[in-house]
Design a protein around this motif. Structure first.
Motif: not given
Length: 629
Positions: A399, A428, A431, A434
């Motif tokens: 990020y 993670g 993530t 995402n």
């Protein structure tokens, strides 16, 4: 919950630029603005002209008393003219204020539309970096400050400027000697306003901070009342609130002390000026200096009151204007933010697929989708059936540039597979999901969807081919039916019922007061957390996507309901690629592949039986030898 601090009053960085930007939203109102200026001018002129006519009226009365001769025609003509002037001034004031109100509200509507439109185009990264309270204040505090400035302050400044210039000119015409007193008093007033304004501004900044602290603490306590009562924290909460409230009281007292003494001081200076002018004007009249008459003195005294009033009004409006311009800069800063970049050109289309595999694009809704891939090199277009094959190839991501979250993640998922991610918080897991729906783009490595690099796929189409159920569900104001249909707006009622049954939500929905037409408010506050999650799962089901992501989707559901959902999920998962993030390991036992993550790396992979046999980290998690947190 962190306390939301209100931002202190701030001065704009560029006043002229902020004003130009605000006025640019007044397009289409040029003629109305001309009428507003004319109305302001007539209103200010009426006040000046009315005072100016006091001199001949009083001189006419004085002449009648001295000589016994009274010209009634002239007297009544002056009275009628004064009446007409004051009526014209009142009408002009009403006219321009109503018109300015229309202009200001329309201008704010346009600003809010642009602000909301831009927020809808901003990337998730922006909302991760800004609090909800900070963004909400743009629509409330900052826009309200602009409204106050446009509807009141702008016209007030123009009126005050016209009044000051006009009154000063009239004073010079009547008596330059008395005008010297006005100038001296004006300098004194400016010094007083500057001194009080500086101290008042500091006080209000402190008050705003204190209000923010009190409001934030109250919000915390209201949200956490159950926790307060469970741990008997009432007395401590009262003590902390009293401390914050005392600080607010002190700050408010200091701020309002200076603010409230401004008008009394200004009034007393005005009375002093009035008295000095009356005495000197009377002496000049008796001595016959400068042709001074009783009518001149009376009219001049009225001008002294009129002259001080706009100066005071401008001083009171100045802080609100600066605050409004500072708020406008914050709003325009968001409007000027770069929207979410989307350079994808591969789109999602409805498709008809022949038995021989030929794909034909169609405008009508079908049960099959295809990726439409235009090739810039030769101008051809190819179609790839949407199946849900997802591949991560040596993906690295952080990020922040200097903080890597994922380190070389590689995996492959195909339709009908349930891929589970387990691991400690911060490993993670979320993530990865995402990145699959392009909330964030991959700087190093590749993610392929049906063999196509997802960076080439248009974001809206990529996300339309996926559904996600989050741990923190969100329901919108509307009926149960509308909230489920949010997953696909063109879904029929029958498709909504089928999705609810698939998620095992139909049973509790039919027992609600109005069934599927039950209104939900306050984020579904009239439902339990488990019922809210069932609706979120039904919403994902009605979208009928090839890829389904469940991020702790069953964390707030009891084990009995969870088993019912899993049975429904078996039907939902058929032919789909499913990614599951779970802390409750019982929910991932039947996954075809379980990925155990630690520090952004996959340290173990396999199905439940294989991982148990390895007696590694998963075995420790499952048997309770290692606590998952």
């Amino acid at each position: 919950m962190p306390r939301q601090q209100k931002r202190p009053l701030a001065k704009p960085k560029n006043t002229i630029a902020a004003l130009k930007r605000i006025f640019s939203y007044m397009h289409g109102f040029k003629l109305q603005l001309v009428f507003v200026v004319i109305g302001v001018f007539l209103s200010a002129f009426a006040g000046i002209a009315g005072n100016y006519l006091l001199k001949p009226v009083i001189d006419n009365i004085e002449e009648a008393l001295d000589t016994g001769h009274h010209d009634k025609t002239e007297f009544f003509t002056l009275i009628v003219v004064m009446g007409i002037i004051y009526v014209l001034g009142a009408f002009s004031s009403f006219f321009y204020q109503r018109m300015m109100l229309k202009i200001s509200t329309t201008t704010l509507m346009r600003i809010r539309n642009d602000l909301f439109d831009k927020m809808e185009m901003l990337p998730i990264r922006y909302f991760d970096k800004h609090t909800h309270g900070e963004l909400m204040s743009l629509y409330t505090n900052d826009t309200d400050a602009i409204r106050e400035m446009l509807s009141n302050s702008v016209a007030q400044f123009i009126s005050s400027a016209i009044t000051i210039v006009g009154v000063f000119a009239a004073m010079l015409i009547y008596s330059w000697q008395l005008t010297i007193i006005v100038v001296a008093m004006l300098l004194l007033i400016v010094r007083v306003i500057g001194f009080i304004g500086a101290h008042s501004s500091k006080g209000f900044i402190a008050q705003q901070k204190a209000i923010g602290s009190v409001n934030g603490y109250i919000e915390e306590m209201i949200d956490g009342q159950k926790v307060v009562k469970v741990f008997c924290h009432e007395d401590k909460a009262n003590e902390e609130f009293n401390t914050l409230n005392d600080e607010l009281c002190k700050a408010s007292t200091r701020a309002n002390t200076f603010a409230n003494i401004l008008m009394p001081i200004m009034n007393n200076l005005s009375y002093l000026h009035y008295a000095v002018t009356a005495i000197i004007g009377g002496i000049m009249t008796v001595k016959g200096v400068g042709g001074m008459t009783v009518g001149t003195v009376v009219s001049y005294l009225q001008f002294t009151r009129t002259f001080a009033q706009p100066i005071t009004q401008v001083s009171q409006q100045l802080n609100s204007v600066l605050t409004a311009l500072a708020g406008a800069e914050r709003i325009f800063a968001v409007i000027d933010e770069k929207p979410e970049a989307d350079d994808g050109y591969v789109t999602l289309v409805n498709a008809e697929i022949a038995p021989d595999g030929t794909i034909t694009e169609t405008d009508k809704r079908t049960e099959r989708w295809a990726w439409k891939h235009p090739h810039k090199a030769d101008g051809t277009i190819t179609y790839t059936e949407v199946c849900g094959n997802v591949e991560l190839d040596d993906v690295y991501f952080g990020y922040e540039p200097d903080k890597t979250v994922l380190n070389g993640i590689s995996l492959y998922a195909k339709p009908g597979q349930k891929i589970a991610f387990v691991g400690s918080t911060g490993a993670g897991k979320t993530t990865i999901t995402n990145l699959i729906n392009r909330f964030y783009d991959v700087p190093d490595g590749k993610i392929r969807y049906d063999g196509i690099n997802i960076n080439k796929i248009k974001k809206s189409d990529l996300r339309r081919s996926q559904s996600i159920v989050l741990q923190d569900t969100h329901l919108f104001t509307g009926t149960v039916m509308e909230n489920i249909r949010y997953g696909r707006l063109d879904a029929t009622d029958e498709e909504v019922y089928a999705a609810a049954k698939l998620a095992n939500a139909d049973n509790f929905i039919t027992h609600l007061e109005n069934g599927y037409n039950t209104m939900l408010t306050a984020d579904g506050g009239n439902l339990s957390q488990g019922q809210r999650q069932l609706l979120a799962i039904a919403r994902a089901a009605v979208a009928d996507p090839p890829v389904l992501i469940l991020d702790e989707a069953t964390s707030s559901i009891d084990t009995r309901t969870e088993s019912l959902i899993e049975k429904g999920m078996d039907g939902l998962m058929e032919g789909r690629t499913v990614f599951v993030i779970a802390h409750r390991l019982s929910t991932v036992r039947n996954s075809q592949a379980i990925m155990v993550l630690e520090h952004g790396k996959i340290i173990e992979r396999g199905d439940h039986r294989e991982l148990i046999a390895q007696r590694g980290k998963y075995y420790q998690l499952y048997t309770g030898m290692f606590e998952l947190s």
